[in-house]
Design a protein around this motif. Structure first.
Motif, PDB file in Angstrom:
ATOM      1  N   LEU A   1      39.137  88.129  82.396  1.00  0.00           N
ATOM      2  CA  LEU A   1      38.407  88.863  83.445  1.00  0.00           C
ATOM      3  C   LEU A   1      39.323  89.227  84.607  1.00  0.00           C
ATOM      4  N   LYS A   2      40.241  88.300  84.931  1.00  0.00           N
ATOM      5  CA  LYS A   2      41.183  88.567  86.027  1.00  0.00           C
ATOM      6  C   LYS A   2      42.041  89.791  85.732  1.00  0.00           C
ATOM      7  N   LEU A   3      42.245  90.067  84.434  1.00  0.00           N
ATOM      8  CA  LEU A   3      43.036  91.240  84.041  1.00  0.00           C
ATOM      9  C   LEU A   3      42.143  92.464  83.839  1.00  0.00           C
ATOM     10  N   GLY A   4      40.879  92.308  84.203  1.00  0.00           N
ATOM     11  CA  GLY A   4      39.952  93.445  84.079  1.00  0.00           C
ATOM     12  C   GLY A   4      39.417  93.629  82.670  1.00  0.00           C
ATOM     13  N   GLN A   5      39.583  92.588  81.829  1.00  0.00           N
ATOM     14  CA  GLN A   5      39.123  92.728  80.438  1.00  0.00           C
ATOM     15  C   GLN A   5      37.754  92.091  80.250  1.00  0.00           C
ATOM     16  N   GLN A   6      36.875  92.796  79.545  1.00  0.00           N
ATOM     17  CA  GLN A   6      35.604  92.220  79.117  1.00  0.00           C
ATOM     18  C   GLN A   6      35.185  92.926  77.837  1.00  0.00           C
ATOM     19  N   ASP A   7      34.102  92.475  77.217  1.00  0.00           N
ATOM     20  CA  ASP A   7      33.673  93.085  75.959  1.00  0.00           C
ATOM     21  C   ASP A   7      32.286  93.690  76.115  1.00  0.00           C
ATOM     22  N   THR A   8      31.982  94.593  75.202  1.00  0.00           N
ATOM     23  CA  THR A   8      30.660  95.222  75.247  1.00  0.00           C
ATOM     24  C   THR A   8      29.694  94.410  74.385  1.00  0.00           C
ATOM     25  N   LEU A   9      28.423  94.673  74.574  1.00  0.00           N
ATOM     26  CA  LEU A   9      27.415  93.872  73.871  1.00  0.00           C
ATOM     27  C   LEU A   9      27.334  94.218  72.380  1.00  0.00           C
ATOM     28  N   ASP A  10      28.124  95.198  71.932  1.00  0.00           N
ATOM     29  CA  ASP A  10      28.143  95.443  70.479  1.00  0.00           C
ATOM     30  C   ASP A  10      29.345  94.760  69.806  1.00  0.00           C
ATOM     31  N   PHE A  11      30.012  93.843  70.528  1.00  0.00           N
ATOM     32  CA  PHE A  11      31.119  93.082  69.927  1.00  0.00           C
ATOM     33  C   PHE A  11      30.633  92.392  68.645  1.00  0.00           C
ATOM     34  N   ALA A  12      31.408  92.536  67.565  1.00  0.00           N
ATOM     35  CA  ALA A  12      31.049  91.885  66.295  1.00  0.00           C
ATOM     36  C   ALA A  12      31.888  90.622  66.099  1.00  0.00           C
ATOM     37  N   PRO A  13      31.250  89.467  65.853  1.00  0.00           N
ATOM     38  CA  PRO A  13      31.990  88.220  65.627  1.00  0.00           C
ATOM     39  C   PRO A  13      33.043  88.380  64.525  1.00  0.00           C
TER      40      PRO A  13
END
Ligand code: KG4
Ligand code: ZN
Length: 356
Positions: free
Chosen positions: A324-336
């Motif tokens: 998160l500190k690097l501005g990274q996150q995932d969308t809710l369609d991320f597939a395991p």
């Protein structure tokens, strides 16, 4: 930043809350680990279907317990992270869906964390280690030597060409009637044993490269047990076998890590930290061995406390914070992701039973 982390990739249902500080560190506000060991013990190993059902049953409770322990409501969270893989897919799905639901309901970011990256970055939380460092990752599913250049940036120097080292502990323990998981009882039995009694092989020792192999060692344990007089094993046989096995593992890991240090030095001159992580890093004899190997090379060993070596939610919350500190996150369609290598560009390891 306050982040909830959820871990469900193997046989622990875990959740933790971490608050990051301005100095790059973090404080663990809550850390709850529910072990499923009792549910799997009758089978002598982890049964994926049993694990998935147990995660489904307990994930909500464990998350609630962590939030209560932290004294926070969901509205006070800045983000939620969950293991997105690699691991047993049924469990990973449960953790990811739980985190997505919290993220959607409270309109906060969701981060899917690579479980291996969770282990890899823990020493930055506990020991304030700076990049780059050399990482020995030894768990039930993985045995790898990696250069950690930064978040999401790894060079794999070595991996196992067959079994993981934790698997070798677990299978050898089973043969010795020590139960599951095998690491802790082997370590305890080894304390009373003679490591020189049984001559076990040191697979790949002296060979070029940094790969590991443990299946031959496991087979040698079986052959040696079979050659003992028929009937139940004597306590002393179990102690001596455990000590001999642990010494062989220590020698192999020590030698392979020594080679990796040479390569690390070439690629990252000036850096001098060796980090050990993963469940097998809880083994005190191995830590002592690694301290010796690191010391002989002018390196410093950083090892997280034992409870943060085995699977836990804090490592997931922390890796989430780092991303998160690097501005990274995932969308809710991320597939395991059942498979998710830290270094996707690493050449494929060759060997008899390659799994990594
Ligand atoms: O990292 P972890 O908790 O789960 C995975 O991601 O695999 O590692 C579990 C492994 C098991 O194989 C267990 O036997 C081993 O770590 N382990 C140990 C010790 N404590 C746990 N191995 C050797 N000595 C220990 N004290
Ligand atoms: Zn793990």
């Amino acid at each position: 930043m306050i982040v909830l982390g959820i871990e469900t990739s193997c046989d622990e249902t875990a959740a933790a809350v971490i608050r990051s500080d301005e100095n790059g560190g973090g404080e663990i506000l809550a850390d709850v680990v529910l072990s499923q060991i009792e549910a799997h013990r009758p089978f002598g190993g982890i049964v994926p279907e049993v694990a998935a059902r147990a995660h489904l049953e307990f994930a909500d409770h464990v998350v609630k317990q962590a939030m209560d322990q932290a004294g926070l409501s969901f509205d006070q969270l800045d983000a939620v992270a969950a293991t997105g893989g690699p691991g047993l897919i049924g469990g990973v799905i449960v953790g990811v869906m739980t985190a997505k639901a919290i993220a959607a309901a409270h309109d906060i970011p969701f981060v899917a964390v690579n479980h291996l990256e969770g282990h890899a970055l823990t020493a930055r939380l506990t020991n304030n280690v700076a990049f780059p460092y050399l990482l020995l990752l030894v768990s039930g599913g993985h045995s790898q030597l990696l250069i950690v250049h930064g978040v999401g940036d790894y060079t794999r120097l070595g991996t196992t060409i067959d079994d993981a080292v934790g698997e070798a502990f677990d299978k050898s323990a089973k043969m010795l009637g020590l139960g599951y998981p095998g690491g802790p009882p082997i370590e305890a039995a080894a304390r009373q044993g003679d490591a020189k009694r049984f001559a076990l092989p040191r697979p790949l020792r002296g060979k070029p490269g940094c790969h590991f192999s443990f299946s031959g060692l496991k087979a040698a344990v079986k052959r040696t047990i079979d050659a003992l007089p028929p009937g139940a094993l004597l306590d002393q046989d179990v102690f001596d076998m455990a000590a001999s096995f642990q010494a062989a593992v220590g020698d192999v890991i020590g030698e392979r890590t020594g080679r990796a240090i040479t390569e690390f030095r070439k690629q990252c001159p000036g850096a001098n930290t060796l980090v050990v992580a993963g469940g097998v890093a809880a083994n005190t004899a191995l830590r002592t061995k690694l301290e010796d190997v690191a010391g002989a090379e002018g390196m410093v060993l950083a090892a997280p406390p034992l409870n943060l070596c085995t699977d836990n939610g804090a490592m997931i919350a922390w890796a989430g914070i780092e991303r998160l500190k690097l501005g990274q996150q995932d969308t809710l369609d991320f597939a395991p992701r059942p498979r998710w290598p830290l270094d996707p560009d690493a050449p494929k390891a060759t060997g008899a039973g390659v799994k990594a």
